[in-house]
Design a protein around this motif. Structure first.
Motif, short mmCIF file in Angstrom:
data_model
loop_
_atom_site.label_atom_id
_atom_site.label_comp_id
_atom_site.label_asym_id
_atom_site.label_seq_id
_atom_site.Cartn_x
_atom_site.Cartn_y
_atom_site.Cartn_z
N THR A 1 -34.51 68.15 120.55
CA THR A 1 -35.91 68.53 120.70
C THR A 1 -36.79 67.57 119.90
O THR A 1 -36.68 67.51 118.68
N PRO A 2 -37.64 66.79 120.57
CA PRO A 2 -38.56 65.90 119.85
C PRO A 2 -39.86 66.62 119.48
O PRO A 2 -40.38 67.43 120.26
N PHE A 3 -40.36 66.29 118.31
CA PHE A 3 -41.68 66.74 117.88
C PHE A 3 -42.52 65.51 117.62
O PHE A 3 -42.03 64.53 117.05
N VAL A 4 -43.78 65.55 118.04
CA VAL A 4 -44.69 64.42 117.82
C VAL A 4 -45.43 64.66 116.51
O VAL A 4 -46.06 65.71 116.33
N GLY A 5 -45.33 63.71 115.60
CA GLY A 5 -45.99 63.83 114.32
C GLY A 5 -46.85 62.61 114.02
O GLY A 5 -46.45 61.48 114.30
N PHE A 6 -48.03 62.85 113.50
CA PHE A 6 -48.94 61.76 113.13
C PHE A 6 -48.84 61.56 111.62
O PHE A 6 -48.96 62.51 110.85
N LEU A 7 -48.58 60.32 111.20
CA LEU A 7 -48.43 60.01 109.78
C LEU A 7 -49.79 59.72 109.15
O LEU A 7 -50.56 58.91 109.67
N ARG A 8 -50.05 60.39 108.05
CA ARG A 8 -51.31 60.18 107.35
C ARG A 8 -51.40 58.77 106.79
O ARG A 8 -50.38 58.16 106.40
N GLU A 9 -52.61 58.25 106.73
CA GLU A 9 -52.84 56.92 106.18
C GLU A 9 -52.35 56.86 104.73
O GLU A 9 -52.58 57.78 103.95
N GLY A 10 -51.64 55.76 104.40
CA GLY A 10 -51.15 55.58 103.04
C GLY A 10 -49.70 55.98 102.84
O GLY A 10 -49.17 55.85 101.74
N PHE A 11 -49.02 56.42 103.91
CA PHE A 11 -47.60 56.79 103.78
C PHE A 11 -46.77 55.56 103.39
O PHE A 11 -47.14 54.43 103.68
N THR A 12 -45.67 55.80 102.73
CA THR A 12 -44.73 54.73 102.40
C THR A 12 -43.34 55.15 102.88
O THR A 12 -43.08 56.33 103.08
N VAL A 13 -42.48 54.17 103.06
CA VAL A 13 -41.11 54.46 103.50
C VAL A 13 -40.12 54.04 102.43
O VAL A 13 -40.36 53.10 101.66
N SER A 14 -39.03 54.77 102.38
CA SER A 14 -37.92 54.46 101.47
C SER A 14 -36.63 54.78 102.21
O SER A 14 -36.08 55.87 102.07
N PRO A 15 -36.15 53.85 103.06
CA PRO A 15 -35.00 54.15 103.90
C PRO A 15 -33.74 54.42 103.09
O PRO A 15 -33.49 53.78 102.07
N TYR A 16 -32.96 55.39 103.56
CA TYR A 16 -31.67 55.73 102.96
C TYR A 16 -30.64 54.78 103.56
O TYR A 16 -30.30 54.90 104.73
N PRO A 17 -30.13 53.81 102.77
CA PRO A 17 -29.34 52.73 103.35
C PRO A 17 -28.05 53.17 104.02
O PRO A 17 -27.55 52.48 104.92
N ARG A 18 -27.50 54.30 103.62
CA ARG A 18 -26.26 54.76 104.26
C ARG A 18 -26.51 55.11 105.73
O ARG A 18 -25.62 54.97 106.56
N GLU A 19 -27.74 55.53 106.05
CA GLU A 19 -28.04 55.94 107.42
C GLU A 19 -28.96 54.97 108.16
O GLU A 19 -28.88 54.85 109.38
N VAL A 20 -29.83 54.28 107.42
CA VAL A 20 -30.86 53.45 108.06
C VAL A 20 -30.73 52.01 107.58
O VAL A 20 -30.83 51.73 106.39
N GLU A 21 -30.53 51.12 108.55
CA GLU A 21 -30.42 49.69 108.21
C GLU A 21 -31.80 49.08 108.00
O GLU A 21 -32.01 48.27 107.10
N ARG A 22 -32.77 49.47 108.84
CA ARG A 22 -34.12 48.95 108.70
C ARG A 22 -35.10 49.82 109.47
O ARG A 22 -34.72 50.61 110.32
N ILE A 23 -36.38 49.64 109.11
CA ILE A 23 -37.48 50.35 109.75
C ILE A 23 -38.17 49.40 110.73
O ILE A 23 -38.38 48.23 110.41
N LEU A 24 -38.54 49.91 111.89
CA LEU A 24 -39.29 49.12 112.86
C LEU A 24 -40.63 49.78 113.12
O LEU A 24 -40.73 51.01 113.16
N GLU A 25 -41.65 48.96 113.30
CA GLU A 25 -42.97 49.42 113.69
C GLU A 25 -43.30 48.72 115.00
O GLU A 25 -43.43 47.50 115.04
N ILE A 26 -43.39 49.51 116.08
CA ILE A 26 -43.61 48.93 117.42
C ILE A 26 -44.86 49.53 118.02
O ILE A 26 -45.00 50.75 118.08
N PRO A 27 -45.79 48.69 118.49
CA PRO A 27 -47.05 49.21 119.05
C PRO A 27 -46.81 50.07 120.29
O PRO A 27 -45.98 49.72 121.14
#
Length: 195
Positions: free
Chosen positions: A119-145
């Motif tokens: 089940t997908p939920f659509v969420g809008f991220l507030r301005e100023g959010f930061t990311v801290s990927p958990y390396p065991r699960e996430v290799e990298r973050i992508l931002e795609i328009p």
């Protein structure tokens, strides 16, 4: 761009997405599945343009190694709702806590190749959010328009899954390929948002 203009764009985009989700009730699948999972379709503005935040899964995860996906995972017994699952998994995988997310609505249900009801939920991220990927699960973050997906036509391949022929979609973005369930969700959501 001024803060007021950015806030106005945020509000307009959120209002439009929320209205479209509200006007189109989510597709509900038959409940013949091995388990439940949820993902968070993270949308945010970057220099006035809407983007998806996606992850590339690490090689250490149990399934879908190296694939590009939305943050999410299997529902835990302690999750009161599937939305809670999506928010919990997003915090665990990319470090974005629930207070940075405004849920705009639920999208269609999907069945994964591992027979999970997703089940997908659509969420809008507030301005100023930061990311801290958990390396065991996430290799990298992508931002795609979102604009890329609204203009691109995905490649299609027919495959057998759960005794049925299904169509898989593939988006080629720079050196990455977004495919499978994530591509199907994006394709369907972009159709809804452009209708």
């Amino acid at each position: 761009m001024s803060r007021m203009t950015t806030r106005s764009m945020n509000d307009d985009l959120k209002r439009d997405i929320r209205q479209r989700l509200s006007d189109s009730p989510p597709r509900i699948l038959t409940k013949n599945y091995a388990g439940e999972a949820a993902v968070l379709i993270c949308i945010f503005l970057r220099e006035g343009e809407p983007y998806f935040l996606l992850t590339q899964r690490s090689q250490q995860v149990a399934t879908h190694k190296g694939q590009i996906s939305f943050p999410g995972g299997v529902r835990d017994q302690g999750d009161a709702t599937l939305c809670e699952t999506a928010l919990r998994e997003t915090e665990e995988e990319v470090g974005i806590t629930a207070d940075w997310v405004e849920i705009l609505g639920q999208f269609d249900e999907y069945r994964s190749k591992t027979n999970l009801l997703v089940t997908p939920f659509v969420g809008f991220l507030r301005e100023g959010f930061t990311v801290s990927p958990y390396p065991r699960e996430v290799e990298r973050i992508l931002e795609i328009p979102l604009d890329f997906f609204s203009q691109a036509t995905p490649r299609e391949e027919a495959r057998q899954r759960h005794g049925k022929e299904v169509t898989l979609y593939f988006y080629d973005y720079e050196s990455d390929i977004v495919w499978g369930l994530t591509a199907a969700i994006i394709r369907d959501l972009m159709k809804l948002l452009s209708s």
